[in-house]
Design an enzyme around this catalytic site. Structure first.
Site, short mmCIF file in Angstrom:
data_model
loop_
_atom_site.label_atom_id
_atom_site.label_comp_id
_atom_site.label_asym_id
_atom_site.label_seq_id
_atom_site.Cartn_x
_atom_site.Cartn_y
_atom_site.Cartn_z
N TYR A 169 -12.52 -7.28 15.13
CA TYR A 169 -13.52 -6.22 15.11
C TYR A 169 -14.28 -6.20 13.77
O TYR A 169 -14.03 -5.37 12.90
CB TYR A 169 -12.88 -4.86 15.37
CG TYR A 169 -12.27 -4.74 16.75
CD1 TYR A 169 -13.07 -4.66 17.88
CD2 TYR A 169 -10.89 -4.73 16.90
CE1 TYR A 169 -12.51 -4.57 19.15
CE2 TYR A 169 -10.32 -4.64 18.18
CZ TYR A 169 -11.14 -4.56 19.29
OH TYR A 169 -10.59 -4.48 20.53
N TRP B 73 0.82 -1.21 0.00
CA TRP B 73 0.00 0.00 0.00
C TRP B 73 0.85 1.27 0.00
O TRP B 73 0.33 2.35 -0.20
CB TRP B 73 -0.96 0.00 1.20
CG TRP B 73 -0.33 -0.36 2.50
CD1 TRP B 73 0.33 0.45 3.37
CD2 TRP B 73 -0.29 -1.67 3.09
NE1 TRP B 73 0.77 -0.25 4.45
CE2 TRP B 73 0.41 -1.56 4.32
CE3 TRP B 73 -0.77 -2.92 2.71
CZ2 TRP B 73 0.63 -2.65 5.16
CZ3 TRP B 73 -0.55 -4.00 3.55
CH2 TRP B 73 0.13 -3.86 4.75
N ARG B 74 2.16 1.12 0.22
CA ARG B 74 3.04 2.28 0.08
C ARG B 74 3.46 2.49 -1.37
O ARG B 74 4.13 3.48 -1.67
CB ARG B 74 4.29 2.09 0.95
CG ARG B 74 4.04 2.31 2.44
CD ARG B 74 5.29 2.10 3.27
NE ARG B 74 5.09 2.56 4.65
CZ ARG B 74 5.96 2.40 5.62
NH1 ARG B 74 7.12 1.78 5.39
NH2 ARG B 74 5.70 2.84 6.84
N CYS C 58 18.73 6.55 13.98
CA CYS C 58 17.72 7.61 14.13
C CYS C 58 18.28 8.95 13.65
O CYS C 58 19.33 9.40 14.13
CB CYS C 58 17.27 7.72 15.58
SG CYS C 58 16.13 9.10 15.85
N GLU D 271 -5.67 0.89 5.63
CA GLU D 271 -5.77 1.61 6.89
C GLU D 271 -6.79 0.95 7.83
O GLU D 271 -6.56 0.82 9.03
CB GLU D 271 -6.15 3.07 6.65
CG GLU D 271 -5.05 3.91 6.05
CD GLU D 271 -3.84 4.05 6.96
OE1 GLU D 271 -4.03 4.07 8.21
OE2 GLU D 271 -2.71 4.11 6.45
N CYS E 246 18.02 3.73 18.91
CA CYS E 246 18.49 5.00 18.34
C CYS E 246 19.69 4.81 17.41
O CYS E 246 19.69 5.29 16.26
CB CYS E 246 18.87 5.96 19.46
SG CYS E 246 17.67 6.08 20.79
N CYS F 49 17.32 15.26 19.87
CA CYS F 49 16.39 14.51 20.70
C CYS F 49 16.62 14.72 22.20
O CYS F 49 17.72 14.47 22.71
CB CYS F 49 16.48 13.02 20.36
SG CYS F 49 15.39 11.98 21.37
N GLN G 210 -4.91 -1.75 14.88
CA GLN G 210 -4.61 -2.70 15.95
C GLN G 210 -4.30 -4.10 15.42
O GLN G 210 -4.55 -5.09 16.08
CB GLN G 210 -5.76 -2.75 16.96
CG GLN G 210 -5.93 -1.44 17.72
CD GLN G 210 -6.99 -1.52 18.79
OE1 GLN G 210 -8.09 -1.99 18.55
NE2 GLN G 210 -6.68 -1.03 19.97
N THR G 211 -3.79 -4.16 14.19
CA THR G 211 -3.37 -5.43 13.59
C THR G 211 -1.97 -5.25 13.03
O THR G 211 -1.68 -4.25 12.38
CB THR G 211 -4.33 -5.85 12.45
OG1 THR G 211 -5.66 -5.92 12.95
CG2 THR G 211 -3.94 -7.21 11.89
N ASP H 87 -0.57 8.88 15.62
CA ASP H 87 -0.86 7.57 16.21
C ASP H 87 0.06 7.37 17.41
O ASP H 87 0.77 8.28 17.84
CB ASP H 87 -0.71 6.45 15.18
CG ASP H 87 0.73 6.23 14.72
OD1 ASP H 87 1.63 7.02 15.11
OD2 ASP H 87 0.96 5.27 13.96
N TYR I 246 -8.03 10.12 12.30
CA TYR I 246 -6.75 9.48 11.97
C TYR I 246 -6.79 8.86 10.58
O TYR I 246 -5.93 9.10 9.74
CB TYR I 246 -6.40 8.40 13.01
CG TYR I 246 -5.19 7.59 12.60
CD1 TYR I 246 -3.91 8.03 12.90
CD2 TYR I 246 -5.33 6.40 11.89
CE1 TYR I 246 -2.80 7.31 12.50
CE2 TYR I 246 -4.23 5.68 11.48
CZ TYR I 246 -2.97 6.13 11.80
OH TYR I 246 -1.86 5.43 11.39
#
Length: 318
Positions: free
Chosen positions: A99, A39-40, A216, A52, A211, A222, A57-58, A157, A139
């Site tokens: 769900y 999907w990207r 990162c 989405e 990190c 940071c 939550q998966t 998120d 969201y």
């Protein structure tokens, strides 16, 4: 870390020159290397909406095959809108996406796009328009607007909250997180930016931070990296799935998809090996699960006269 303060704290204190450096560093880090998901690789809003909704939550790795199978079966909003709701819910349950209401809402959203005069078959493009779709909250609306049309606001998120909290000492407050995330968002780059900041939280600024090993790009700015304080915002934990009412509601849906309709005791024995009509996990327990599914518009019950008197029959709502 701070746990109070106004929404202007945190990222709002980053000056414009530093903000530009922060933005460039993250985008470069993301574009050099990131996890690959199908999907990207698309800008189709329907395909992105499906991803989405499925990924709520998966774990993303579990979504890949389900997403491909779903789009093979219903490749457009037109075909999904014309589908039988029970088939869509049955697909959702059989792929353990959790769900089942999400399947119902996705089906309803497709019908809205195809039949509602506000859309007339055209996919909505702005967050505000997308929120008019069934089951689409802020969201998801921002995510679809960003990834499909590059015109969303900041997506906030759990990962984004953790990144903002640690990197810029943003207070643990929803308004503060939203303000900070939108302050960080570069104009006209919501597609790459929202992908990048969520990726940062998912692979580098994890619960146990990585990190250095993940390289990162924000280490020099940071707050957590400087102080060594890697606490994170409080996040509600999801209840265990095994043995939960949610698990058995899913079993009911899958069973009714297979058998079309069943008397309650026959259904009970098929979803739970220790089902006993008068036991702790008996008719009263089953009736409670079915009541939830009836309220959700997924199941319907019918009283039917039989040889042994009146019995209740359960079936998926068509």
């Amino acid at each position: 870390m701070s746990d109070s303060g106004d929404a202007g704290d945190g990222a709002g204190r980053v000056d414009d020159e530093t903000l530009e450096a922060v933005q460039s560093a993250l985008i470069e880090w993301y574009e050099n290397d990131h996890r690959s998901y199908p999907w990207r690789e698309t800008e189709d809003p329907y395909e992105i909406l499906v991803s989405e909704v499925m990924s709520q939550q998966t774990q993303l790795d579990r979504v890949v095959d389900a997403w491909a199978d779903f789009l093979e079966r219903w490749p457009t909003t037109e075909e999904l809108a014309a589908a039988d709701r029970a088939a869509v819910v049955g697909f959702w349950s059989s792929h353990s996406l959790g769900y089942n209401n999400r399947a119902k809402y996705l089906h309803e959203a497709a019908k809205q796009i195809e039949t509602d005069p506000r859309f007339d078959g055209d996919f909505p493009e702005t967050p505000a328009e997308l929120e008019d779709l069934m089951g689409v909250g802020p969201y998801t609306a921002n995510a679809v607007a960003s990834f499909a049309f590059n015109n969303g606001d900041a997506v906030v998120d759990t990962n984004v909250k953790r990144v903002c909290y640690r990197a810029f000492d943003v207070p643990d407050n929803d308004d503060a997180f939203e303000t900070a995330a939108n302050r960080l968002l570069p104009d006209g780059k919501s597609r790459v930016w929202n992908n990048a900041i969520m990726e940062l939280g998912a692979v580098a600024c994890t619960k146990q931070p990585r990190c250095d090993t993940a390289g990162c790009p924000w280490r020099e700015w940071c707050h957590a990296y400087e102080t060594g304080d890697f606490t994170a915002p409080d996040v509600p934990t999801q209840s265990a799935f095994d043995g939960s009412r949610r698990q058995f509601r899913g079993r009911i849906v899958r069973t009714l998809e297979e058998y079309d309709e069943l008397a309650l005791d026959a259904l009970g024995h098929r979803i739970r090996v220790d089902y006993s009509p008068d036991g702790n996990h008996g008719r009263d327990w089953l009736e409670g699960l079915l009541s939830d599914l009836v309220d959700d518009g997924l199941v319907e019950l019918e009283e039917r006269d039989g040889d042994d008197g009146t019995e209740r029959i359960a079936r998926l709502r068509r």
